[in-house]
Design a protein around this motif. Structure first.
Motif, PDB file in Angstrom:
ATOM      1  N   SER A  16       2.493  -4.310  -3.821  1.00 51.81           N
ATOM      2  CA  SER A  16       3.555  -2.774  -3.635  1.00 51.81           C
ATOM      3  C   SER A  16       3.834  -3.578  -2.256  1.00 51.81           C
ATOM      4  N   GLY A  17       3.549  -4.357  -1.015  1.00 51.37           N
ATOM      5  CA  GLY A  17       3.498  -4.175   0.504  1.00 51.37           C
ATOM      6  C   GLY A  17       4.969  -4.222   0.422  1.00 51.37           C
ATOM      7  N   GLY A  18       5.748  -4.718   1.282  1.00 49.66           N
ATOM      8  CA  GLY A  18       7.020  -5.125   1.322  1.00 49.66           C
ATOM      9  C   GLY A  18       7.379  -6.362   1.185  1.00 49.66           C
ATOM     10  N   ILE A  19       5.922  -7.341   1.156  1.00 48.06           N
ATOM     11  CA  ILE A  19       6.808  -9.074   1.357  1.00 48.06           C
ATOM     12  C   ILE A  19       5.835  -8.457  -0.131  1.00 48.06           C
ATOM     13  N   ARG A  41      -3.238  -2.060  -5.592  1.00 49.78           N
ATOM     14  CA  ARG A  41      -4.452  -1.126  -5.190  1.00 49.78           C
ATOM     15  C   ARG A  41      -3.945   0.489  -6.563  1.00 49.78           C
ATOM     16  N   PHE A  49      -9.153  -4.618  -1.807  1.00 45.60           N
ATOM     17  CA  PHE A  49     -10.121  -4.695  -0.466  1.00 45.60           C
ATOM     18  C   PHE A  49     -11.431  -4.224  -0.376  1.00 45.60           C
ATOM     19  N   TYR A 147      -6.095  -8.234  14.479  1.00 49.14           N
ATOM     20  CA  TYR A 147      -5.457  -8.174  13.673  1.00 49.14           C
ATOM     21  C   TYR A 147      -5.653  -9.994  14.329  1.00 49.14           C
ATOM     22  N   LYS A 151      -8.090 -13.291  11.214  1.00 49.02           N
ATOM     23  CA  LYS A 151      -6.062 -13.617  10.592  1.00 49.02           C
ATOM     24  C   LYS A 151      -6.985 -15.234  10.653  1.00 49.02           C
ATOM     25  N   VAL A 182       8.679 -10.010   9.928  1.00 50.55           N
ATOM     26  CA  VAL A 182       9.308  -9.688   8.310  1.00 50.55           C
ATOM     27  C   VAL A 182       9.851  -8.004   8.300  1.00 50.55           C
ATOM     28  N   THR A 184       9.275  -4.927   7.038  1.00 43.03           N
ATOM     29  CA  THR A 184       8.432  -4.052   7.289  1.00 43.03           C
ATOM     30  C   THR A 184       7.509  -2.803   7.687  1.00 43.03           C
TER      31      THR A 184
END
Ligand SMILES: NC(=O)c1ccc[n+]([C@@H]2O[C@H](COP(=O)([O-])OP(=O)(O)OC[C@H]3O[C@@H](n4cnc5c(N)ncnc54)[C@H](OP(=O)(O)O)[C@@H]3O)[C@@H](O)[C@H]2O)c1
Length: 231
Positions: A16-19, A41, A49, A147, A151, A182, A184
């Motif tokens: 469902s996300g931009g990417i 989701r 998650f 963040y 990662k 990107v 988004t």
């Protein structure tokens, strides 16, 4: 996508996300791709998650449909209605660390657990979308504690999983993939619409890079251009 068999099957998590959406659209338009399954989701099965059980349950349901040649986790979080990335140590909290790690690290870890068994044994690529700001060596600016750390930890989990999965499925390729900036919702507060490129373009670049990967590349941290990134 000529390294993938004609009629290959793809699975996009965080569709469902931009990417994630752009991956689904691009693969749907690819004549070699027979089927694209997108989970998020609100999908059936649902993938959330924040709900550990949903991850194993989704994998279990898909197991019956057969193997996938390409699996991409494109879910992730940088900011929410409750927080923005930290600028200084004084901004750190359990709440933000936990919420960020849940989506960027714990969820993908369980994806590695439950979905790596769904990879095709002749040609199977599983990519987790990471970020160059998760590179410890490349960290020059500081900030964005949760963040960055989420990662970096994701990269370690992927690398460790790659070593184990290779034993049972020598053709499997597991990588962390940096998408570049990107345009988004995730990048929007950071001028992503000015400095980023459209998700459609980023996804073409990432698919070309994934197409070039072979089993010798498993466990790598690669950029959308195919270059190896430092840990
Ligand atoms: N955009 C960039 O410039 C950039 C740069 C480097 C790395 N990345 C990485 O690229 C990936 C995709 O980001 P994006 O730019 O496409 O962001 P996005 O448009 O905000 O999409 C985020 C995705 O993550 C999903 N998600 C959030 N919380 C979740 C949860 N608890 N359980 C399951 N899914 C959840 C969202 O689902 P909902 O739709 O339900 O909210 C959505 O599908 C992320 O891992 C991000 O860290 C992006």
């Amino acid at each position: 996508m000529n390294s993938f068999p004609d009629g290959f099957r793809a699975l996009i998590l965080g569709a469902s996300g931009g990417i994630g959406q752009a991956f689904v659209q691009s693969l749907q338009a690819n004549p070699r791709c027979a089927q694209v399954v997108g989970l998020h989701r609100q999908s059936h099965p649902r993938l959330d998650f924040d709900d550990e059980a949903s991850i194993g349950a989704a994998a279990e349901q898909l197991h019956a449909t057969g193997k996938f040649h390409l699996i991409i986790n494109a879910a992730g979080v940088l900011h929410t209605a409750d927080f923005m990335p930290e600028k200084k140590l004084g901004d750190l909290s359990y709440a933000q660390l936990e919420a960020t790690f849940r989506v960027n690290t714990f969820g993908p870890a369980l994806v590695l657990r439950h979905f790596s068994a769904l990879l095709d044994r002749q040609r199977g690529v599983l990519a987790v979308i990471s970020a160059k700001v998760g590179s410890i060596e490349d960290n020059r600016l500081g900030g964005w504690y949760s963040y960055r750390a989420s990662k970096a930890a994701l990269n370690m989990l992927m690398k460790t999983a790659a070593i184990e999965v290779k034993r049972g499925n020598p053709q499997a390729v597991l990588v962390s993939l940096h998408p570049g900036t990107v345009t988004t919702g995730l990048s929007k507060p950071f001028k992503g619409d000015q400095i980023g490129r459209p998700a459609r373009v980023a996804v073409q670049e990432m698919l070309e890079t994934l197409n070039q990967l072979n089993p010798a590349d498993t466990g790598a941290f690669v950029s959308y251009q195919g270059e190896r990134l430092p840990w």
